[in-house]
Design a protein around this motif. Structure first.
Motif, short mmCIF file in Angstrom:
data_model
loop_
_atom_site.label_atom_id
_atom_site.label_comp_id
_atom_site.label_asym_id
_atom_site.label_seq_id
_atom_site.Cartn_x
_atom_site.Cartn_y
_atom_site.Cartn_z
N ASP A 1 17.63 28.69 -26.78
CA ASP A 1 18.02 27.59 -25.89
C ASP A 1 17.53 26.26 -26.44
O ASP A 1 16.40 25.85 -26.20
N ALA A 2 18.41 25.59 -27.17
CA ALA A 2 18.13 24.24 -27.68
C ALA A 2 18.98 23.21 -26.97
O ALA A 2 19.15 22.09 -27.46
N ALA A 3 19.53 23.58 -25.81
CA ALA A 3 20.40 22.68 -25.05
C ALA A 3 19.60 21.97 -23.97
O ALA A 3 18.83 22.59 -23.25
N ALA A 4 19.78 20.67 -23.88
CA ALA A 4 19.08 19.89 -22.86
C ALA A 4 19.66 18.49 -22.80
O ALA A 4 20.27 18.01 -23.76
N ARG A 5 19.45 17.85 -21.66
CA ARG A 5 19.71 16.41 -21.58
C ARG A 5 18.41 15.72 -21.94
O ARG A 5 17.39 15.92 -21.27
N VAL A 6 18.42 14.92 -23.01
CA VAL A 6 17.19 14.31 -23.50
C VAL A 6 17.35 12.81 -23.64
O VAL A 6 18.46 12.28 -23.69
N GLY A 7 16.20 12.12 -23.73
CA GLY A 7 16.20 10.67 -23.92
C GLY A 7 14.79 10.13 -23.84
O GLY A 7 13.84 10.87 -23.56
N LYS B 1 15.65 39.22 -26.39
CA LYS B 1 14.97 38.19 -27.19
C LYS B 1 15.53 36.82 -26.80
O LYS B 1 16.72 36.55 -26.99
N PHE B 2 14.68 35.97 -26.24
CA PHE B 2 15.09 34.64 -25.78
C PHE B 2 14.03 33.65 -26.22
O PHE B 2 12.84 33.84 -25.96
N ILE B 3 14.47 32.57 -26.89
CA ILE B 3 13.55 31.51 -27.30
C ILE B 3 13.91 30.24 -26.55
O ILE B 3 15.01 29.71 -26.70
N PHE B 4 12.98 29.77 -25.73
CA PHE B 4 13.18 28.58 -24.91
C PHE B 4 12.44 27.40 -25.53
O PHE B 4 11.24 27.49 -25.82
N LEU B 5 13.15 26.30 -25.73
CA LEU B 5 12.55 25.12 -26.34
C LEU B 5 12.30 24.05 -25.29
O LEU B 5 13.19 23.74 -24.50
N ASN C 1 8.39 10.29 -17.52
CA ASN C 1 9.28 11.40 -17.91
C ASN C 1 9.03 12.67 -17.11
O ASN C 1 9.33 13.77 -17.56
N GLU C 2 8.51 12.51 -15.88
CA GLU C 2 8.17 13.68 -15.09
C GLU C 2 9.39 14.50 -14.70
O GLU C 2 9.30 15.73 -14.52
N TRP C 3 10.56 13.89 -14.57
CA TRP C 3 11.77 14.60 -14.15
C TRP C 3 12.15 15.65 -15.20
O TRP C 3 12.44 16.80 -14.85
N TYR C 4 12.16 15.23 -16.44
CA TYR C 4 12.46 16.14 -17.54
C TYR C 4 11.35 17.19 -17.66
O TYR C 4 11.61 18.38 -17.85
N ALA C 5 10.10 16.75 -17.53
CA ALA C 5 8.96 17.65 -17.68
C ALA C 5 8.97 18.75 -16.63
O ALA C 5 8.72 19.93 -16.95
N ILE C 6 9.26 18.40 -15.39
CA ILE C 6 9.28 19.39 -14.32
C ILE C 6 10.34 20.46 -14.58
O ILE C 6 10.12 21.66 -14.37
N ALA C 7 11.50 20.03 -15.07
CA ALA C 7 12.54 20.99 -15.40
C ALA C 7 12.07 21.95 -16.49
O ALA C 7 12.23 23.17 -16.39
N LYS C 8 11.46 21.40 -17.53
CA LYS C 8 11.01 22.24 -18.64
C LYS C 8 9.87 23.17 -18.23
O LYS C 8 9.78 24.31 -18.72
N ILE C 9 9.00 22.70 -17.35
CA ILE C 9 7.93 23.58 -16.86
C ILE C 9 8.54 24.78 -16.13
O ILE C 9 8.09 25.92 -16.27
N ALA C 10 9.57 24.52 -15.34
CA ALA C 10 10.25 25.61 -14.64
C ALA C 10 10.81 26.63 -15.62
O ALA C 10 10.75 27.85 -15.38
N GLY C 11 11.35 26.16 -16.74
CA GLY C 11 11.87 27.07 -17.75
C GLY C 11 10.78 27.91 -18.39
O GLY C 11 10.95 29.12 -18.62
N VAL C 12 9.65 27.29 -18.69
CA VAL C 12 8.52 28.01 -19.25
C VAL C 12 8.06 29.12 -18.31
O VAL C 12 7.83 30.27 -18.72
N VAL D 1 10.00 33.88 -25.15
CA VAL D 1 8.91 33.02 -25.60
C VAL D 1 9.32 31.56 -25.52
O VAL D 1 10.49 31.22 -25.75
N SER D 2 8.37 30.69 -25.17
CA SER D 2 8.63 29.25 -25.06
C SER D 2 7.90 28.51 -26.17
O SER D 2 6.69 28.71 -26.36
#
Length: 316
Positions: A62-68, A102-106, A134-145, A160-161
């Motif tokens: 998973d290398a897909a994300a909205r980033v900025g 096997k799943f790799i989360f970025l 950048n807490e909005w992006y961070a919270i989403a990524k924490i949920a994924g982890v 694995v993350s």
């Protein structure tokens, strides 16, 4: 890992996904699968389910994300939170239900608390408050982890993350409104050089410290995680070295050849004071970064020069 295994790289057209595709191809993997956002909207759960049913990938990266950068996060908080949650939740849940083992989360180093001790260790996750810019992006990524950790804990699957530090390199985003600091500086210095070396104005004081990892090193870390069963669920990916934003600006200015003045706008936000990653766990597992920062900046600037037709000129 079998070289013929079907590996789905979500976000394969982005900077990170494209680097992973190149790295896997170079190592002889022959059954790579990618879909553009027009072909497959990862925010659409039904579409993702149908895709997995039809293609039956054996591995998902998973290398897909909205980033900025800071500006984009500040202007679009809802999209950064909701779209990233939708993308990763659809991928993680559908992979699990489709018996993908096997799943790799970025993710990103921004998952760690703003004032966490330096260098950042994996165990600092959720021990304090986040950086507001950048807490909005961070919270989403924490949920994924945590989702990957839960699947690993409850079902024993190899999810694995990998949390990279600030990434840069070829295929980066050089849009001045949505890009991160390093590519934005490359473009600003380049266009100022072409405008009679006019002064370049940069955000903040220049004092925050940042660590930068070349995207090809990141891809190499993903391949390492793919080919090895890592014993833990979360790993930092970085160089273990940082520098001030001022030092970064001077390094980029030198590579680009800009001879003008640098003006710091101290009324603009600095963001987190420091974000250095502790990379001991990944080193102990057998991987470390190899690209020198100046060499990486030179390669990135050359890629920018070779692809200038993709960027609309901005008058400095």
């Amino acid at each position: 890992m079998n070289k013929e295994s079907k590996i789905y790289i979500a976000g394969h057209r982005g900077m990170v996904g494209a680097a992973i595709w190149r790295a896997l191809t170079a190592k002889g993997y022959t059954n790579l699968l990618g879909k553009t956002s027009k072909e497959l909207d990862l925010r659409d759960q039904t579409a993702v389910n149908q895709f997995f049913e039809a293609e039956k990938p054996e591995v998902v990266i998973d290398a897909a994300a909205r980033v900025g950068g800071i500006l984009a996060n500040s202007e679009y908080p809802y999209q950064f939170l909701m779209e990233n949650l939708q993308i990763q939740n659809n991928l993680i849940d559908t992979a699990h239900k489709s018996e993908v083992n096997k799943f790799i989360f970025l993710g990103s180093s921004c998952i760690y608390p703003k004032m966490a001790p330096q260098p950042l260790k994996e165990e600092y996750l959720l021990t304090d408050s986040l950086e507001p810019t950048n807490e909005w992006y961070a919270i989403a990524k924490i949920a994924g982890v945590k989702a990957c950790e839960a699947i690993r804990k409850q079902f024993g699957k190899d999810y694995v993350s990998l949390m990279p530090t600030n990434l840069y390199g070829s295929h980066d985003n050089f849009d001045l409104k949505t890009s991160h600091v390093l590519p934005a500086m490359i473009r600003k210095f380049h266009e100022a050089k072409n405008s009679d070396n006019k002064p370049v104005e940069l955000w903040g004081s220049g004092s925050p410290m940042r660590e930068f990892l070349n995207v090809d090193d990141m891809a190499d870390a993903v391949v390492f995680a793919l080919e090895n069963k890592l014993p833990e669920h979360l790993y930092n990916i970085g160089t273990g070295k940082d520098l001030t934003i001022k030092e970064l600006a001077e390094a980029i200015q030198k590579v680009v050849g800009h001879k003008g003045e640098i003006i710091w706008d101290s009324f603009k936000p600095d963001g987190t004071p420091r974000k250095l990653m502790n990379v001991d766990k990944m080193k102990d597992a057998g991987w470390k970064a190899s690209t020198d920062l100046e060499e990486g900046i030179q390669k990135t600037y050359q890629w920018f020069l070779n692809n200038q037709d993709k960027f609309k000129e901005v008058k400095i």
